[in-house]
Design an enzyme around this catalytic site. Structure first.
Site, PDB file in Angstrom:
ATOM      1  N   LYS A 251       6.526  -1.987   1.794  1.00  0.00           N
ATOM      2  CA  LYS A 251       5.348  -1.407   2.467  1.00  0.00           C
ATOM      3  C   LYS A 251       4.167  -2.361   2.328  1.00  0.00           C
ATOM      4  O   LYS A 251       3.234  -2.114   1.550  1.00  0.00           O
ATOM      5  CB  LYS A 251       5.044  -0.022   1.890  1.00  0.00           C
ATOM      6  CG  LYS A 251       4.155   0.833   2.800  1.00  0.00           C
ATOM      7  CD  LYS A 251       4.230   2.287   2.424  1.00  0.00           C
ATOM      8  CE  LYS A 251       3.249   3.152   3.177  1.00  0.00           C
ATOM      9  NZ  LYS A 251       3.423   3.179   4.628  1.00  0.00           N
TER      10      LYS A 251
ATOM     11  N   TYR B  67       0.820  -1.206   0.000  1.00  0.00           N
ATOM     12  CA  TYR B  67       0.000   0.000   0.000  1.00  0.00           C
ATOM     13  C   TYR B  67       0.853   1.254   0.000  1.00  0.00           C
ATOM     14  O   TYR B  67       2.073   1.186   0.177  1.00  0.00           O
ATOM     15  CB  TYR B  67      -0.957   0.009   1.205  1.00  0.00           C
ATOM     16  CG  TYR B  67      -0.311   0.329   2.535  1.00  0.00           C
ATOM     17  CD1 TYR B  67       0.531  -0.581   3.178  1.00  0.00           C
ATOM     18  CD2 TYR B  67      -0.522   1.558   3.156  1.00  0.00           C
ATOM     19  CE1 TYR B  67       1.117  -0.275   4.391  1.00  0.00           C
ATOM     20  CE2 TYR B  67       0.071   1.872   4.377  1.00  0.00           C
ATOM     21  CZ  TYR B  67       0.893   0.939   4.987  1.00  0.00           C
ATOM     22  OH  TYR B  67       1.486   1.251   6.186  1.00  0.00           O
TER      23      TYR B  67
ATOM     24  N   LEU C 131      11.165   1.113   6.930  1.00  0.00           N
ATOM     25  CA  LEU C 131      10.562   1.568   5.678  1.00  0.00           C
ATOM     26  C   LEU C 131      11.348   2.794   5.188  1.00  0.00           C
ATOM     27  O   LEU C 131      11.628   3.696   5.983  1.00  0.00           O
ATOM     28  CB  LEU C 131       9.097   1.963   5.922  1.00  0.00           C
ATOM     29  CG  LEU C 131       8.361   2.289   4.625  1.00  0.00           C
ATOM     30  CD1 LEU C 131       7.960   1.000   3.910  1.00  0.00           C
ATOM     31  CD2 LEU C 131       7.128   3.137   4.890  1.00  0.00           C
TER      32      LEU C 131
HETATM   33  N1  PDD Z   1       2.929   4.973   7.387  1.00  0.00           N
HETATM   34  N2  PDD Z   1       7.644   3.636   8.811  1.00  0.00           N
HETATM   35  C1  PDD Z   1       6.495   2.940   8.829  1.00  0.00           C
HETATM   36  C2  PDD Z   1       6.500   1.605   9.474  1.00  0.00           C
HETATM   37  C3  PDD Z   1       5.333   3.477   8.231  1.00  0.00           C
HETATM   38  O1  PDD Z   1       4.185   2.768   8.240  1.00  0.00           O
HETATM   39  C4  PDD Z   1       5.384   4.761   7.648  1.00  0.00           C
HETATM   40  C5  PDD Z   1       4.187   5.394   6.978  1.00  0.00           C
HETATM   41  C6  PDD Z   1       6.604   5.458   7.668  1.00  0.00           C
HETATM   42  C7  PDD Z   1       6.743   6.833   7.042  1.00  0.00           C
HETATM   43  O2  PDD Z   1       6.729   6.760   5.636  1.00  0.00           O
HETATM   44  P1  PDD Z   1       6.235   7.970   4.743  1.00  0.00           P
HETATM   45  O3  PDD Z   1       7.048   9.126   5.155  1.00  0.00           O
HETATM   46  O4  PDD Z   1       6.533   7.529   3.364  1.00  0.00           O
HETATM   47  O5  PDD Z   1       4.760   8.179   5.026  1.00  0.00           O
HETATM   48  C8  PDD Z   1       7.711   4.865   8.247  1.00  0.00           C
HETATM   49  C9  PDD Z   1       1.759   5.461   6.692  1.00  0.00           C
HETATM   50  C10 PDD Z   1       1.586   6.940   6.768  1.00  0.00           C
HETATM   51  C11 PDD Z   1       0.559   4.684   7.182  1.00  0.00           C
HETATM   52  O6  PDD Z   1       0.716   3.489   7.348  1.00  0.00           O
HETATM   53  O7  PDD Z   1      -0.530   5.258   7.351  1.00  0.00           O
END
Ligand code: PDD
Length: 287
Positions: free
Chosen positions: A149, A33, A207
């Site tokens: 992800k 996702y 991530l």
């Molecule tokens: N989550 N690490 C994890 C485990 C995450 O699930 C996320 C993002 C991030 C930050 O990634 P980014 O900057 O690309 O949003 C780091 C999203 C926002 C979610 O699961 O809703």
């Protein structure tokens, strides 16, 4: 409110937006996702998010459901049909549906794709950033490919729930050596006494956050020092500042970790500065 959801080629009304009972995303979390911020009706860092989506698909050998150009069209439609000006786009791609079998389905099985948009009250994150958030630490019990992800989010769901029960807004995962890997749904950062920004290096343990990458760009433009290295929870306790980054939080100051104040226990200047700079540095594009 979400009114319209794109599901496998059709724009469905929210109550009817559904996938097959034997979808592999549902049965095996065989799915990936992305979450993209929508700000003033525009997309923030779409290119980086779509590049990470493509990488997640490649790493799992899930065929891309459509080209990036077609996906951008769908995202734009979903934003417009839901009249979202500020909020998020959520998209998910699974390996498709078929009789339950651990082995991969036959080549040619169509992936499932869902794209939805949701409005969020403008300013909620800025208000939260004024007071900051508390963190609860939790042992990192996730699998060995956190760089992909996937929707396999149960450890994050349980960690976040434990954090919430203790009055914290986010959990930080701690590895077997006592080091901070990342947040349940965000990347983790500290600021050293000397004013260096420190965050876990890229690799299988975290991530590769899009916000993390853009914050690194912003920090460099501001002339700040960034160290992508492992840091222990002990170092975080002694840090001058701490914050988390994600598409939903942008840069969110951390004011307490496991009940102990970080620095003076108030949101710090580095976080504030990076938060202010962020949308000037991020790619902003038409949805
Ligand atoms: N989550 N690490 C994890 C485990 C995450 O699930 C996320 C993002 C991030 C930050 O990634 P980014 O900057 O690309 O949003 C780091 C999203 C926002 C979610 O699961 O809703």
């Amino acid at each position: 409110m979400t009114r319209i959801v794109y599901v496998n080629g059709a724009y469905k009304r929210y109550p009817e937006a559904a996938v097959h009972a034997e979808d592999r995303g549902f049965q095996f979390a065989d799915a990936i996702y992305e979450v993209i911020e929508i700000r003033d009706g525009r997309l923030v860092d779409a290119t980086r998010h779509l590049a990470r989506l493509a990488r997640s698909l490649r790493e799992l050998d899930i065929p891309a459901p459509m080209s990036d150009a077609a996906l951008m069209q769908v995202i734009g439609q979903v934003i417009r049909r839901n009249r979202v000006r500020d909020g998020i786009v959520y998209m998910q791609v699974t390996r498709g549906a078929g009789p339950r079998d651990f082995a991969l389905p036959p080549v040619g099985t169509s992936p499932t794709i869902v794209v939805l948009a949701r409005a969020q009250r403008k300013g909620w994150s800025a208000e939260q950033a004024e007071v900051g958030i508390a963190i609860k630490t939790i042992p990192d019990n996730r699998w060995g490919r956190c760089d992909i992800k996937t929707v396999m989010l149960l450890p994050a769901v349980l960690a976040k729930n434990e954090a919430r029960s203790s009055g914290a807004k986010e959990a930080w995962f701690i590895d077997a050596h006592g080091n901070v890997t990342e947040g349940a749904s965000s990347n983790a950062w500290i600021v050293t006494a000397a004013g260096s920004l420190v965050t876990h290096p890229l690799g299988a343990q975290i991530l590769p956050g899009v916000t993390r990458a853009t914050v690194i760009d912003a920090a460099k433009l501001e002339g700040l020092k960034v160290e992508e290295r492992i840091f222990a929870l002990d170092e975080a306790f002694r840090a001058r500042e701490a914050f988390v980054t994600s598409a939903t939080n942008i840069v969110m100051p951390v004011v307490r970790i496991d009940g102990r104040p970080v620095g003076d226990g108030k949101p710090g200047n580095f976080a504030r500065r990076l938060r202010t700079r962020f949308h000037h540095v991020a790619e902003i594009s038409a949805g």
